[in-house]
Design an enzyme around this catalytic site. Structure first.
Site, PDB file in Angstrom:
ATOM      1  N   GLU A 112      22.171  22.648  16.503  1.00 26.87           N
ATOM      2  CA  GLU A 112      21.254  22.187  17.301  1.00 26.87           C
ATOM      3  C   GLU A 112      21.703  22.718  18.834  1.00 26.87           C
ATOM      4  O   GLU A 112      20.983  23.098  19.542  1.00 26.87           O
ATOM      5  CB  GLU A 112      21.322  20.713  17.750  1.00 26.87           C
ATOM      6  CG  GLU A 112      20.824  20.094  18.638  1.00 26.87           C
ATOM      7  CD  GLU A 112      21.475  18.631  18.645  1.00 26.87           C
ATOM      8  OE1 GLU A 112      20.966  17.780  18.117  1.00 26.87           O
ATOM      9  OE2 GLU A 112      22.453  18.309  19.315  1.00 26.87           O
ATOM     10  N   ASP A 170      16.259  21.348  13.203  1.00 28.36           N
ATOM     11  CA  ASP A 170      15.662  21.463  14.570  1.00 28.36           C
ATOM     12  C   ASP A 170      16.703  22.735  15.020  1.00 28.36           C
ATOM     13  O   ASP A 170      16.126  23.565  16.067  1.00 28.36           O
ATOM     14  CB  ASP A 170      15.958  20.301  15.160  1.00 28.36           C
ATOM     15  CG  ASP A 170      17.440  19.584  15.246  1.00 28.36           C
ATOM     16  OD1 ASP A 170      18.229  20.120  14.206  1.00 28.36           O
ATOM     17  OD2 ASP A 170      17.646  18.782  16.094  1.00 28.36           O
TER      18      ASP A 170
END
Length: 429
Positions: A112, A170
């Site tokens: 991330e 993500d």
């Protein structure tokens, strides 16, 4: 001696020839730094992007001040979280984003963070003369730490912890988006072919972390599509990264990404209608239940915490992710989703950003131990407010509460990305 004499004689002959030749210069055969053109920067910061009709920016500060706010925050973020991670076998510099300002977490990096870093640094090129070098080093770190499930993707946490060496959706989605930004920013004719690498990464995301039937994000490449607990029907709300998905569709030509956008919006609409009609809030995790796959909040402790079915430290990114789609693409469904959240947030806080709590249930009740202010929840709500001209003062007040406030890696990275958007400097490749 005869060999050295021949070399001397050769040099004398060359010098004699040059002395009688017009325009001959040995100095010109040796390139200097002045002869080497600077790298092309196609989208230098600041960009002052024209957002969708009806969008607003903070209007209590000049555009010059807004741009400088981003530069100042970036300078702090860079010196605090961008870390030298050594060199690769070819001697190229590697960089990583630290998972914290200090302590044991400072030694860790998550995918991330690498994704956030690649998006931020590519956007700040033109201000930061080292942006390309840092970006390339961040990408080399990604490549040096592949997932053991799909090695085209990144291991979600370095050093590897107790949860295994696999991917998180993500992080990968922002890494791929960052590569597309880099291609648009610098082109792909240099040492790293950003576009080619992006297309490989995008294909891996589609093949390993998008449900073949649901067309929704999986939590990572470790998820089995038909598993009883974690499947293609158990997405994380903050993984509805609509701007990224549209960019992936444009770059790859794979129209499935458009279905991912539509299905993500459909899930959010259903949740707002059935579980948060007054607040619009999203739960951290979602379960599409039963044979008809009706979206509902995940139960407590579904994956991370008791608050997994509430608006907490994952879902807090939704107003930024979906709000960015409303601004950059003018999508009506995204506008509706974020305006519902934004209007509720202004109302429940009495128009005071410092009254925003650190998490709520979907009915709008503060979560236990949430009675404190953090930019993580405030900054994304600023992006959401930009789609509603009637919330100009609310946007201004949120901006004031976050633009010069520093906390830790997660909060600061999300806040910087929101500041880039709130100042009109977000763009799509």
């Amino acid at each position: 001696m005869p060999g050295k004499f021949k070399q001397f004689l050769f040099v004398v002959l060359i010098l004699t020839f040059c002395a009688g030749a017009s325009g001959c210069s040995l100095e010109k055969s040796i390139p200097t730094s002045a002869d080497i053109p600077p790298p092309t920067i196609n989208r230098p910061f600041p960009q002052h992007t024209t957002y969708a009709d009806g969008s607003i920016l903070p209007n209590h500060r000049s555009q010059e001040q807004l741009d400088q706010d981003v530069r100042d925050f970036y300078d702090y973020w860079k010196v605090t979280y961008v870390n030298d991670a050594g060199k690769d076998e070819a001697g190229n510099q590697i960089y990583r984003i630290a998972f914290s300002r200090k302590g044991e977490n400072y030694k860790q990096t998550v995918s991330e963070g690498q994704g956030y870093g690649m998006v931020i640094v590519a956007t700040m090129a033109g201000y930061d003369p080292d942006a390309r070098q840092i970006f390339d080093g961040l990408w080399r770190f990604v490549r040096a730490h592949p997932s053991e499930v799909d090695p085209r993707l990144m291991d979600w946490k370095v050093p590897e912890g107790e949860y295994g060496n696999d991917s998180a959706f993500d992080g990968d989605a922002d890494i791929a988006f960052g590569l597309l930004l880099a291609d648009a920013q610098w082109g792909s004719d240099g040492e790293i072919d950003y576009l080619s690498d992006a297309l490989v990464f995008i294909a891996a995301i589609m093949e390993s972390t998008i449900g073949s039937e649901s067309h929704l994000p999986l939590l990572g490449d470790w998820v089995e599509e038909s598993d009883e607990t974690y499947s293609q029907y158990t997405p994380r709300s903050s993984d509805f990264m609509l701007v990224n998905f549209r960019a992936f569709a444009a770059a790859s030509g794979d129209k499935t990404w458009n279905e991912v956008v539509a299905n993500s919006q459909m899930v959010m609409n259903d949740l707002q209608s059935n579980y948060s009609p007054n607040t619009g809030l999203m739960p951290d995790f979602i379960v599409l239940a039963g044979e008809t796959h009706i979206p509902e909040p995940a139960p407590a402790d579904f994956l991370e915490a008791e608050s997994d079915g509430a608006y907490s430290y994952n879902a807090g990114r939704v107003p930024w992710r979906v709000g960015s789609d409303a601004l950059l693409y003018g999508d009506a469904a995204s506008v509706t989703i974020v305006q519902k959240i934004s209007l509720w947030a202004e109302s429940v806080s009495g128009g005071d950003p410092y009254a925003i709590k650190a998490g709520y249930d979907l009915e709008g009740n503060p979560l236990p131990d949430s009675d404190y202010f953090t930019t993580f929840f405030a900054a994304p709500l600023g992006v959401a407010a930009m789609s509603n001209p009637e919330q100009q003062q609310w946007l201004n007040d949120i901006y004031e509460s976050v633009y010069n406030t520093h906390e830790d890696y997660y909060e600061d990275s999300v806040t910087l990305l929101c500041l880039i958007t709130m100042t009109g400097n977000a763009w799509v490749p």
